[in-house]
Design an enzyme around this catalytic site. Structure first.
Site, mmCIF file in Angstrom:
data_model
loop_
_atom_site.group_PDB
_atom_site.id
_atom_site.type_symbol
_atom_site.label_atom_id
_atom_site.label_comp_id
_atom_site.label_asym_id
_atom_site.label_seq_id
_atom_site.Cartn_x
_atom_site.Cartn_y
_atom_site.Cartn_z
ATOM 1 N N THR A 57 -58.837 1.251 38.941
ATOM 2 C CA THR A 57 -59.866 0.906 39.929
ATOM 3 C C THR A 57 -59.813 -0.578 40.277
ATOM 4 O O THR A 57 -60.201 -0.963 41.384
ATOM 5 C CB THR A 57 -61.271 1.280 39.422
ATOM 6 O OG1 THR A 57 -61.563 0.569 38.219
ATOM 7 C CG2 THR A 57 -61.361 2.777 39.158
ATOM 8 N N HIS A 94 -30.667 4.694 36.414
ATOM 9 C CA HIS A 94 -31.266 4.324 37.694
ATOM 10 C C HIS A 94 -30.538 3.136 38.314
ATOM 11 O O HIS A 94 -30.108 2.223 37.600
ATOM 12 C CB HIS A 94 -32.753 3.998 37.515
ATOM 13 C CG HIS A 94 -33.597 5.226 37.333
ATOM 14 N ND1 HIS A 94 -33.586 5.958 36.171
ATOM 15 C CD2 HIS A 94 -34.457 5.853 38.174
ATOM 16 C CE1 HIS A 94 -34.414 6.988 36.297
ATOM 17 N NE2 HIS A 94 -34.949 6.953 37.506
ATOM 18 N N LYS A 119 -61.041 -10.666 64.496
ATOM 19 C CA LYS A 119 -61.009 -10.517 65.953
ATOM 20 C C LYS A 119 -62.408 -10.143 66.471
ATOM 21 O O LYS A 119 -63.029 -9.236 65.955
ATOM 22 C CB LYS A 119 -60.008 -9.427 66.334
ATOM 23 C CG LYS A 119 -59.893 -9.166 67.822
ATOM 24 C CD LYS A 119 -58.893 -8.042 68.084
ATOM 25 C CE LYS A 119 -58.848 -7.691 69.560
ATOM 26 N NZ LYS A 119 -57.907 -6.556 69.817
ATOM 27 N N LYS A 128 -64.055 3.087 42.786
ATOM 28 C CA LYS A 128 -64.582 1.741 42.568
ATOM 29 C C LYS A 128 -65.711 1.482 43.551
ATOM 30 O O LYS A 128 -65.567 1.756 44.745
ATOM 31 C CB LYS A 128 -63.474 0.704 42.778
ATOM 32 C CG LYS A 128 -63.814 -0.700 42.274
ATOM 33 C CD LYS A 128 -63.639 -0.796 40.770
ATOM 34 C CE LYS A 128 -63.603 -2.253 40.313
ATOM 35 N NZ LYS A 128 -63.473 -2.342 38.838
#
Length: 494
Positions: free
Chosen positions: A239, A68, A190, A179
């Protein structure tokens, strides 16, 4: 794109040529996989190819890792690696960034004896840089195993790019995980402004100075089958990672509503983890109310101090699915839950069937205590995200509409009450398609019928069980009710 039937019918050489680039410069894995046919699904193919690597000796695995390229390098690499690194922004590094990646990669290689490997799909150069710094602190064996895990992930992504399972008969099963109770709080989001004003509500927007949300995240996809059947966690997103993902994306969310936040997070999840097929997000608002403040000899509303509200709860639900490269919203709705309203008079319940089972007396003027869950859906789901605030329906407005109709109506039954509430909501907000109710009757039991010198009575909590109703009011219902009202007004004028 190829189907499983295509792969199962190929000769060994054609299959090797087709899948040879799935593992970097290691076509031998594809060649050996030919003997493991038939492949029943993409997940089955991936499981068999990774099984070949897992069964290989240590030196062969190390050789695969070393094939790789180093992330961020400008040296020659496979076409797949070029594309993956380009999508992560690694091909457009500034000179200083390139030198930093080069230095860290060299440090990693010197420390572990193989290149740093990360499945970069869906990640930014900042994500990669952070991961590289963190993994430099690991032990060699931990990094060796992590490198193989990342290679398996890369292989899964590459398989998904060239294989389609469209048209195949897939066994339908319940398979998901997720979860719950992911709490996230944000200050100075905002503000929500520009909402449509209605006569029944004074609501004009939210300051969003402090915002809280309780999120449940549930994800699914065929890629997770090996985690159930074989205990193979190669493609499992922990999770705990889901929790961190949701909380951190609240910082980068630039919208104004929970509905918009769920839409944003769903797309970011599916963009980041391309082996996820579907996601369901539920977000329950945690409301805060500004407290009074005495400033400059005048009582006003504090811009700094808030109290957590403990009244009715607002919630939003969004379900999204991926089909190839397209993310589709399958369902979106908003709701207000556990709205508890009591009207002390002006309510009746008479004319119902009376037989040998009936003990309830008729009552022409009773108090009525109801619990309401009210949900609403938009014709265009984009309206739910408040990109155009004038088409957004706020839970506060739905709450106020319900209260107003309850106040106005001589209520013959809860069924009739929720019907008229639904019609009023749809009249005020024609961008909605329907309004659904789950209602409960919690009217108090009378203890003292008459109090001298008072028109009041004394009540206690009702004994279980309780009555409930479910009903959906449609756009057609609202239009019929409006026509009836218009005709009645015309008759009065005549």
């Amino acid at each position: 794109m190829f189907t499983m039937d295509d792969l199962n019918q190929m000769d060994t050489q054609t299959l090797t040529d087709t899948l040879g680039s799935i593992f970097e410069h290691s076509s031998w894995i594809a060649e050996r996989s030919a003997a493991l046919r038939p492949f029943s699904s993409l997940s089955d193919l991936h499981r068999k190819m990774t099984g070949i690597v897992k069964a290989a000796d240590r030196e062969t695995q190390l050789d695969l890792i070393k094939k790789h390229p180093r992330l961020g390098t400008k040296k020659t690499m496979s076409n797949d690696s070029v594309r993956e690194q380009q999508n992560a922004g690694l091909s457009k590094l500034e000179q200083q960034e390139y030198e930093e990646f080069l230095k860290l990669n060299e440090h990693y290689y010197d420390r572990f004896g193989f290149p740093f490997i990360l499945a970069v799909k869906g990640k930014t150069k900042q994500d990669i840089h952070q991961a590289l710094l963190a993994r430099l602190e690991s032990e060699r064996e931990t990094e060796f195993q992590q490198a193989l895990i990342e290679i398996y992930r890369i292989a899964r992504f590459r398989l998904a790019d060239i294989i389609t399972e469209k048209g195949e008969t897939q066994m339908k099963r319940t398979m998901s995980y997720g979860k719950g109770n992911v709490f996230a709080y944000r200050t100075f989001l905002k503000p929500l402004t520009g909402v449509k004003q209605i006569p029944e509500s004074s609501f004009a927007g939210r300051s969003n100075t402090v915002v809280g949300v309780d999120v449940t995240c549930e994800i699914g996809g065929e890629a997770f089958l090996p985690s159930f059947t074989d205990g193979d966690n190669t493609l499992v997103v922990a999770t705990d990672s889901m929790k961190n993902f949701i909380q951190r994306h609240l910082a980068s969310y630039e919208g104004t509503t929970t509905e918009g936040f769920l839409h944003y997070v769903a797309h970011r999840f599916l963009d980041t983890y391309s082996h996820m097929d579907k996601i369901t997000l539920t977000g329950e608002d945690i409301p805060f109310e500004a407290m009074p403040a005495y400033e400059e000899k005048e009582l006003s509303t504090s811009r700094l101090v808030f109290r957590r509200s403990r009244n009715e709860r607002s919630r939003s639900v969004l379900k999204a699915e991926r089909t190839e490269d397209t993310i589709t919203i399958k369902e979106q709705y908003s709701e207000i839950m556990d709205l508890q309203l009591v009207k002390v008079s002006g309510n009746s319940f008479v004319g119902f069937i009376r037989d040998e089972y009936t003990t309830l007396p008729e009552d022409g003027n009773r108090p009525l205590f109801v619990y309401l869950n009210i949900s609403w859906q938009y014709e265009n789901t984009n309206d739910a995200y408040a990109s155009d605030p004038a088409r957004y329906v706020a839970a506060e407005q739905v709450r106020d509409l319900a209260s107003t109709v309850f106040h106005e109506l001589e209520t013959p039954s809860i069924q009739n009450l929720i019907y008229h509430i639904g019609c009023r909501i749809l009249m005020r907000f024609p961008q909605l398609t329907d309004v659904s109710f789950q209602s409960q009757n919690h009217t108090w039991d009378t203890v003292v019928e008459e109090i001298p010198g008072s028109k009041g009575k004394v009540y206690t909590e009702p004994r279980p069980p309780f009555g409930f109703q479910r009903f959906t009011v449609t756009r057609e219902d609202a239009e019929k009710e409006k026509q009836k009202n218009d005709e009645a007004i015309g008759t009065l004028k005549a």
